[in-house]
Design a protein around this motif. Sequence first.
Motif, PDB file in Angstrom:
ATOM      1  N   VAL A   1       1.674  -1.055  14.905  1.00  0.00           N
ATOM      2  CA  VAL A   1       0.690  -1.760  14.030  1.00  0.00           C
ATOM      3  C   VAL A   1      -0.405  -0.566  14.077  1.00  0.00           C
ATOM      4  CG1 VAL A   1       1.596  -3.974  13.613  1.00  0.00           C
ATOM      5  CG2 VAL A   1       0.065  -3.278  15.536  1.00  0.00           C
ATOM      6  N   LEU A   2      -1.232  -0.097  12.964  1.00  0.00           N
ATOM      7  CA  LEU A   2      -2.204   0.704  12.983  1.00  0.00           C
ATOM      8  C   LEU A   2      -3.298   0.174  11.953  1.00  0.00           C
ATOM      9  CD1 LEU A   2       0.474   2.474  13.505  1.00  0.00           C
ATOM     10  CD2 LEU A   2      -1.112   4.482  13.107  1.00  0.00           C
ATOM     11  N   ASP A   3      -4.541   0.439  12.282  1.00  0.00           N
ATOM     12  CA  ASP A   3      -5.420   0.147  11.535  1.00  0.00           C
ATOM     13  C   ASP A   3      -5.410   0.835  10.007  1.00  0.00           C
ATOM     14  OD1 ASP A   3      -8.114  -0.934  11.550  1.00  0.00           O
ATOM     15  OD2 ASP A   3      -9.241   1.090  11.475  1.00  0.00           O
ATOM     16  N   PRO A   4      -5.550  -0.195   9.403  1.00  0.00           N
ATOM     17  CA  PRO A   4      -5.188   0.222   7.905  1.00  0.00           C
ATOM     18  C   PRO A   4      -6.280   0.939   7.129  1.00  0.00           C
ATOM     19  CG  PRO A   4      -5.811  -2.095   7.821  1.00  0.00           C
ATOM     20  CD  PRO A   4      -5.734  -1.420   9.390  1.00  0.00           C
ATOM     21  N   ALA A   5      -5.984   1.922   6.282  1.00  0.00           N
ATOM     22  CA  ALA A   5      -6.818   2.631   5.345  1.00  0.00           C
ATOM     23  C   ALA A   5      -7.517   1.837   4.041  1.00  0.00           C
ATOM     24  CB  ALA A   5      -6.494   4.135   4.992  1.00  0.00           C
ATOM     25  N   ASP A   6      -8.630   1.971   3.702  1.00  0.00           N
ATOM     26  CA  ASP A   6      -9.071   1.395   2.410  1.00  0.00           C
ATOM     27  C   ASP A   6      -8.668   2.409   1.515  1.00  0.00           C
ATOM     28  OD1 ASP A   6     -10.360  -0.782   4.017  1.00  0.00           O
ATOM     29  OD2 ASP A   6     -11.962   0.591   4.419  1.00  0.00           O
ATOM     30  N   THR A   7      -7.574   1.989   0.572  1.00  0.00           N
ATOM     31  CA  THR A   7      -7.144   3.134  -0.364  1.00  0.00           C
ATOM     32  C   THR A   7      -7.318   2.581  -1.719  1.00  0.00           C
ATOM     33  OG1 THR A   7      -5.147   1.974  -0.059  1.00  0.00           O
ATOM     34  CG2 THR A   7      -5.370   3.667   1.137  1.00  0.00           C
ATOM     35  N   VAL A   8      -8.026   1.586  -2.096  1.00  0.00           N
ATOM     36  CA  VAL A   8      -8.319   1.126  -3.390  1.00  0.00           C
ATOM     37  C   VAL A   8      -9.823   1.818  -3.725  1.00  0.00           C
ATOM     38  CG1 VAL A   8      -8.644  -0.988  -5.065  1.00  0.00           C
ATOM     39  CG2 VAL A   8      -7.163  -1.128  -3.197  1.00  0.00           C
TER      40      VAL A   8
ATOM     41  N   ASN B   1      10.926   8.977  10.229  1.00  0.00           N
ATOM     42  CA  ASN B   1       9.891   8.141  10.433  1.00  0.00           C
ATOM     43  C   ASN B   1       9.165   7.668   9.079  1.00  0.00           C
ATOM     44  OD1 ASN B   1       8.115  10.651   9.365  1.00  0.00           O
ATOM     45  ND2 ASN B   1       8.596  11.414  11.481  1.00  0.00           N
ATOM     46  N   GLY B   2       8.172   6.545   9.233  1.00  0.00           N
ATOM     47  CA  GLY B   2       8.015   6.024   7.980  1.00  0.00           C
ATOM     48  C   GLY B   2       6.520   5.282   7.950  1.00  0.00           C
ATOM     49  N   ARG B   3       6.059   4.813   6.864  1.00  0.00           N
ATOM     50  CA  ARG B   3       4.785   4.335   7.054  1.00  0.00           C
ATOM     51  C   ARG B   3       4.681   3.316   5.859  1.00  0.00           C
ATOM     52  NH1 ARG B   3      -0.270   8.330   6.003  1.00  0.00           N
ATOM     53  NH2 ARG B   3      -0.435   8.112   8.207  1.00  0.00           N
ATOM     54  N   TYR B   4       4.004   2.006   5.916  1.00  0.00           N
ATOM     55  CA  TYR B   4       3.912   1.172   4.989  1.00  0.00           C
ATOM     56  C   TYR B   4       2.540   0.490   5.051  1.00  0.00           C
ATOM     57  CZ  TYR B   4       4.083  -2.872   1.812  1.00  0.00           C
ATOM     58  OH  TYR B   4       3.532  -3.851   0.894  1.00  0.00           O
ATOM     59  N   GLN B   5       1.743   0.255   3.786  1.00  0.00           N
ATOM     60  CA  GLN B   5       0.513  -0.588   4.049  1.00  0.00           C
ATOM     61  C   GLN B   5       0.126  -1.052   2.472  1.00  0.00           C
ATOM     62  OE1 GLN B   5      -3.407   1.462   5.311  1.00  0.00           O
ATOM     63  NE2 GLN B   5      -3.733   0.732   3.206  1.00  0.00           N
ATOM     64  N   SER B   6      -0.572  -1.911   2.564  1.00  0.00           N
ATOM     65  CA  SER B   6      -0.939  -2.314   0.955  1.00  0.00           C
ATOM     66  C   SER B   6      -2.492  -2.883   1.232  1.00  0.00           C
ATOM     67  CB  SER B   6      -0.148  -3.654   0.657  1.00  0.00           C
ATOM     68  OG  SER B   6      -0.566  -4.138  -0.576  1.00  0.00           O
ATOM     69  N   ALA B   7      -3.268  -2.346   0.324  1.00  0.00           N
ATOM     70  CA  ALA B   7      -4.753  -2.625   0.217  1.00  0.00           C
ATOM     71  C   ALA B   7      -5.115  -3.238  -1.178  1.00  0.00           C
ATOM     72  CB  ALA B   7      -5.601  -1.503   0.517  1.00  0.00           C
ATOM     73  N   GLU B   8      -6.088  -4.287  -1.278  1.00  0.00           N
ATOM     74  CA  GLU B   8      -6.373  -4.746  -2.525  1.00  0.00           C
ATOM     75  C   GLU B   8      -7.920  -4.772  -2.698  1.00  0.00           C
ATOM     76  OE1 GLU B   8      -4.912  -8.669  -2.750  1.00  0.00           O
ATOM     77  OE2 GLU B   8      -2.916  -8.253  -1.871  1.00  0.00           O
ATOM     78  N   ASN B   9      -8.239  -4.844  -3.940  1.00  0.00           N
ATOM     79  CA  ASN B   9      -9.642  -5.114  -4.242  1.00  0.00           C
ATOM     80  C   ASN B   9      -9.755  -5.914  -5.373  1.00  0.00           C
ATOM     81  OD1 ASN B   9     -12.541  -4.817  -4.962  1.00  0.00           O
ATOM     82  ND2 ASN B   9     -12.738  -3.317  -3.075  1.00  0.00           N
ATOM     83  N   GLY B  10     -10.161  -7.127  -5.479  1.00  0.00           N
ATOM     84  CA  GLY B  10     -10.041  -7.692  -6.902  1.00  0.00           C
ATOM     85  C   GLY B  10      -8.626  -7.770  -7.484  1.00  0.00           C
ATOM     86  N   SER B  11      -8.562  -7.199  -8.597  1.00  0.00           N
ATOM     87  CA  SER B  11      -7.211  -7.322  -9.364  1.00  0.00           C
ATOM     88  C   SER B  11      -6.431  -5.854  -9.146  1.00  0.00           C
ATOM     89  CB  SER B  11      -7.449  -7.469 -10.797  1.00  0.00           C
ATOM     90  OG  SER B  11      -7.914  -6.308 -11.375  1.00  0.00           O
ATOM     91  N   SER B  12      -7.077  -4.997  -8.309  1.00  0.00           N
ATOM     92  CA  SER B  12      -6.379  -3.760  -8.006  1.00  0.00           C
ATOM     93  C   SER B  12      -5.698  -3.666  -6.740  1.00  0.00           C
ATOM     94  CB  SER B  12      -7.412  -2.606  -7.874  1.00  0.00           C
ATOM     95  OG  SER B  12      -8.119  -2.442  -9.260  1.00  0.00           O
TER      96      SER B  12
END
Length: 367
Positions: free
Chosen positions: A190-197, A230-241
Amino acid sequence: MNNNKIRRSGLVIAMAAAMGASAAANAAVELYNEDGTSFSVDGYFNAFYVNRDDNVNNTRDSRVKMGFLPNTIGFNFGKKMGDLTLGGRSSFWTSINDSLDSGIDTAIDVRQFYATVDGDFGQVLMGKDFGLYARSNIFLDEILMGFGSPGTAGGVSFGNIRAGYPYPTPSAQITYRAPEMSGFNIAVGVLDPADTVTGTAADENAAPRFESEVTYATTLSNVALTGWVNGRYQSAENGSSTVDSTGVGYGLKAALAGLTLGASGFTSKGDDPVLIGNTAVTEDDADGFLVQGAYAFGANRLVLSYGETDSEIRSFETESTTFGFFHDVNSNFKLVAEYNMFEERNRTTGATTTDADTIALGAVVTF
């Protein structure tokens, strides 16, 4: 006692991949080993004369730069405590190309600063280290100790980053590695997530970033095989995005006598194909591959490398071809000569944004 911890460190894996079996013996200098406690230091130093022909701007540039791996010094710690072995590593990576921009200041970044707990159960790593996604893609690159494609003006070259694989950005993480099982090595983290929105702290990350890697090594009819996924998965949200980021990397290497052949690749969605960070992205696709051949004879090694990346998310297409020659003066001193051809095109307009031919002549000292 702490060999398992040191073996898994990013720098040592990199050196072992590029230097062969002798690298492990020369990867660290043991300074203390008493009463179950050990302390060792390893170092990596390099510099290249670089002559680049920029065919887009019709200019030629000569520099003295560091190679794909920056100059590095690392400190390794270990202590036996009953059935457990406690360890740690801190490594400091420095530029040699920033003085003309900032006087005598030197940019130093810390890419590894972690503790490890080893036991019969495997290993738990806690702290900052390279990611698992694309990890073997880059650490098993045949030109890792060379120069490769153009990079930033005041920093390292990019090797085959953005022309075959993304960078496994060092991140805060808690990673578990299982004991080796019949040639298989499994790591999940588990890794620190990125702010991708929006690329800011306003993004909501309800879950961490998840990364994993499975590697397998065996020998069949005198052919040494190494494969990985190898692989990676994450999900970031901001409002409706919402931006869901996924990536899969893979590869296979085969070695017989002095000949090594390898191929690797990746495919991703909503994931920056250069390096992950707190940057707004879309859920567009990216993919790339790298094929390489190397032949070692005596103290010499010849390498031919070709890679491509096609990125909707950054709207570019790249290709990079490298011819490399590596000569071991001894186990701690290497000479390198490379010729690289790199081209980048705007995926939307088709315009060539970079077309560069680079000659790099360098030396690498390790301890």
